[in-house]
Design an enzyme around this catalytic site. Structure first.
Site, PDB file in Angstrom:
ATOM      1  N   GLY A  12       0.941  -1.373   0.010  1.00 23.30           N
ATOM      2  CA  GLY A  12       0.133  -0.007  -0.131  1.00 23.30           C
ATOM      3  C   GLY A  12       0.957   1.227  -0.075  1.00 23.30           C
ATOM      4  N   SER A  13       2.037   1.137  -0.679  1.00 27.05           N
ATOM      5  CA  SER A  13       2.787   2.552  -0.567  1.00 27.05           C
ATOM      6  C   SER A  13       2.032   3.696  -1.702  1.00 27.05           C
ATOM      7  CB  SER A  13       4.175   2.343  -1.139  1.00 27.05           C
ATOM      8  OG  SER A  13       4.337   2.048  -2.472  1.00 27.05           O
ATOM      9  N   ARG A  64     -16.738 -15.090  -9.750  1.00 28.72           N
ATOM     10  CA  ARG A  64     -16.155 -13.694  -9.861  1.00 28.72           C
ATOM     11  C   ARG A  64     -17.204 -12.591  -9.863  1.00 28.72           C
ATOM     12  NH1 ARG A  64     -13.481 -12.469 -14.239  1.00 28.72           N
ATOM     13  NH2 ARG A  64     -12.386 -10.988 -13.453  1.00 28.72           N
ATOM     14  N   MET A  95      -4.356  -6.881  -6.897  1.00 28.06           N
ATOM     15  CA  MET A  95      -3.729  -8.012  -7.829  1.00 28.06           C
ATOM     16  C   MET A  95      -4.928  -8.951  -8.416  1.00 28.06           C
ATOM     17  SD  MET A  95      -0.679  -6.670  -8.204  1.00 28.06           S
ATOM     18  CE  MET A  95       0.021  -8.038  -9.059  1.00 28.06           C
ATOM     19  N   ARG A  96      -5.908  -8.429  -8.564  1.00 25.79           N
ATOM     20  CA  ARG A  96      -7.079  -9.120  -9.151  1.00 25.79           C
ATOM     21  C   ARG A  96      -7.734  -8.478 -10.215  1.00 25.79           C
ATOM     22  NH1 ARG A  96      -7.936 -14.192  -6.495  1.00 25.79           N
ATOM     23  NH2 ARG A  96      -6.963 -13.641  -4.449  1.00 25.79           N
ATOM     24  N   ASN A 112      -6.791   2.535 -12.637  1.00 24.67           N
ATOM     25  CA  ASN A 112      -5.844   1.535 -12.252  1.00 24.67           C
ATOM     26  C   ASN A 112      -4.475   2.036 -12.551  1.00 24.67           C
ATOM     27  OD1 ASN A 112      -4.566  -1.016 -11.255  1.00 24.67           O
ATOM     28  ND2 ASN A 112      -4.141  -1.348 -13.544  1.00 24.67           N
ATOM     29  N   HIS A 114      -0.419   0.858 -13.282  1.00 24.02           N
ATOM     30  CA  HIS A 114       0.000  -0.395 -13.521  1.00 24.02           C
ATOM     31  C   HIS A 114       1.706  -0.331 -13.743  1.00 24.02           C
ATOM     32  CE1 HIS A 114       0.390  -4.465 -15.474  1.00 24.02           C
ATOM     33  NE2 HIS A 114       1.152  -3.984 -16.393  1.00 24.02           N
ATOM     34  N   GLY A 148     -11.093  -5.684 -20.136  1.00 23.24           N
ATOM     35  CA  GLY A 148      -9.918  -6.652 -20.357  1.00 23.24           C
ATOM     36  C   GLY A 148      -9.001  -6.445 -19.303  1.00 23.24           C
ATOM     37  N   ASP A 150      -5.695  -4.615 -18.102  1.00 26.99           N
ATOM     38  CA  ASP A 150      -4.765  -3.710 -18.253  1.00 26.99           C
ATOM     39  C   ASP A 150      -5.022  -2.922 -19.839  1.00 26.99           C
ATOM     40  OD1 ASP A 150      -3.900  -3.931 -15.882  1.00 26.99           O
ATOM     41  OD2 ASP A 150      -2.474  -5.436 -16.422  1.00 26.99           O
TER      42      ASP A 150
HETATM   43  C1  GAR Z   1       2.357  -0.936  -7.781  1.00 22.19           C
HETATM   44  O1  GAR Z   1       3.585  -0.692  -8.257  1.00 22.19           O
HETATM   45  C2  GAR Z   1       1.130  -1.230  -8.903  1.00 22.19           C
HETATM   46  O2  GAR Z   1       1.256  -0.420  -9.831  1.00 22.19           O
HETATM   47  C3  GAR Z   1       0.990  -2.786  -8.994  1.00 22.19           C
HETATM   48  O3  GAR Z   1       1.466  -3.220  -7.606  1.00 22.19           O
HETATM   49  C4  GAR Z   1       2.442  -2.310  -6.900  1.00 22.19           C
HETATM   50  C5  GAR Z   1       1.702  -2.123  -5.552  1.00 22.19           C
HETATM   51  O4  GAR Z   1       2.470  -1.405  -4.761  1.00 22.19           O
HETATM   52  N1  GAR Z   1       0.093  -3.309  -9.495  1.00 22.19           N
HETATM   53  C6  GAR Z   1       0.000  -4.239 -10.488  1.00 22.19           C
HETATM   54  O5  GAR Z   1       1.058  -4.950 -10.651  1.00 22.19           O
HETATM   55  C7  GAR Z   1      -1.257  -4.826 -10.947  1.00 22.19           C
HETATM   56  N2  GAR Z   1      -1.134  -5.547 -12.203  1.00 22.19           N
HETATM   57  P1  GAR Z   1       2.219  -0.734  -3.382  1.00 22.19           P
HETATM   58  O6  GAR Z   1       1.239  -1.815  -2.806  1.00 22.19           O
HETATM   59  O7  GAR Z   1       3.450  -0.351  -2.768  1.00 22.19           O
HETATM   60  O8  GAR Z   1       1.234   0.447  -3.561  1.00 22.19           O
END
Ligand code: GAR
Length: 202
Positions: A12-13, A64, A95-96, A112, A114, A148, A150
């Site tokens: 969660g940064s 889902r 991550m879903r 989102n 990415h 879709g 991303d």
């Molecule tokens: C982030 O870099 C985000 O872009 C990525 O997870 C990380 C979460 O970091 N998301 C994906 O890869 C989605 N496909 P965080 O928990 O430190 O914010």
């Protein structure tokens, strides 16, 4: 005031960057609720800031779509997507893949972040895939979510030059250093109307 729900799965940064920004006086958005598909460590950032949290696990639903309905209900319970104020759902490390019914409910106010320059390297292992492909450059994309993986309309991107011998964690952390302020900027600009959310082409 833009009313936001943030969805996370990990540390969660990016959420923390949004919490810090929205706590500043005059920021035109507020986080109404933070949700996750798991007991994500990042939920602690929301709890520390007094923001309500919830967990809705896919394993507790038969399909889902049903998971998406429970997720939507938990978000709407906090006035996001239901009240008179504009609202936005932000997937910041969720991550879903969100199911079509959920996407249709909130679209286009559903974004989102990415860790790659989409359309390159979609999916759950974007940083690893960029390294494996020998990409000279990668980066971060904030985009509107469609049905879709991303594939929705790109709002903003920032690029990062890949360094020789860099590990996945090192590169991901350098991407996140650009990602956090980019996500904050996108949210601010959506809230002020400086950035319009395009409908996806479906
Ligand atoms: C982030 O870099 C985000 O872009 C990525 O997870 C990380 C979460 O970091 N998301 C994906 O890869 C989605 N496909 P965080 O928990 O430190 O914010």
């Amino acid at each position: 005031m833009l009313n936001i729900a943030v969805l996370i799965s990990g540390g969660g940064s990016n959420l923390k960057a949004l919490i810090d920004a929205t706590s500043e006086p005059g920021f035109p958005a507020r986080i109404a609720v933070v949700g996750s598909d798991t007991e994500a460590p990042g939920l602690a950032h929301a709890e520390a800031a007094g923001i309500p949290t919830f967990v809705v696990r896919p394993a507790d639903s038969d399909t889902r779509e049903e998971w998406g309905q429970l997720l939507a209900a938990a978000i709407q319970e906090h006035g996001v997507g239901t009240g008179p104020e504009p609202s936005l759902v932000v997937s910041a490390g969720l991550m879903r893949i969100l199911p079509p019914g959920f996407v249709r409910l909130f679209s286009p106010a559903l974004i989102n972040t990415h860790p790659a320059l989409l359309p390159n390297f979609p999916g759950a292992h974007a940083v690893r895939d960029a390294l494996a492909a020998g990409a000279a450059e990668t980066g971060v994309t904030v985009h509107v979510i469609d049905e879709g993986v991303d594939t929705g309309p790109v709002l903003r991107q920032r690029s990062v030059v890949v360094r020789d011998g860099e590990t996945e964690d090192e590169l991901h952390e350098r991407i996140k250093q650009l990602e956090r302020p980019l996500l904050v900027d996108v949210v601010r600009d959506i809230a002020t109307g400086d950035l319009n959310l395009p409908q996806s082409a479906e």
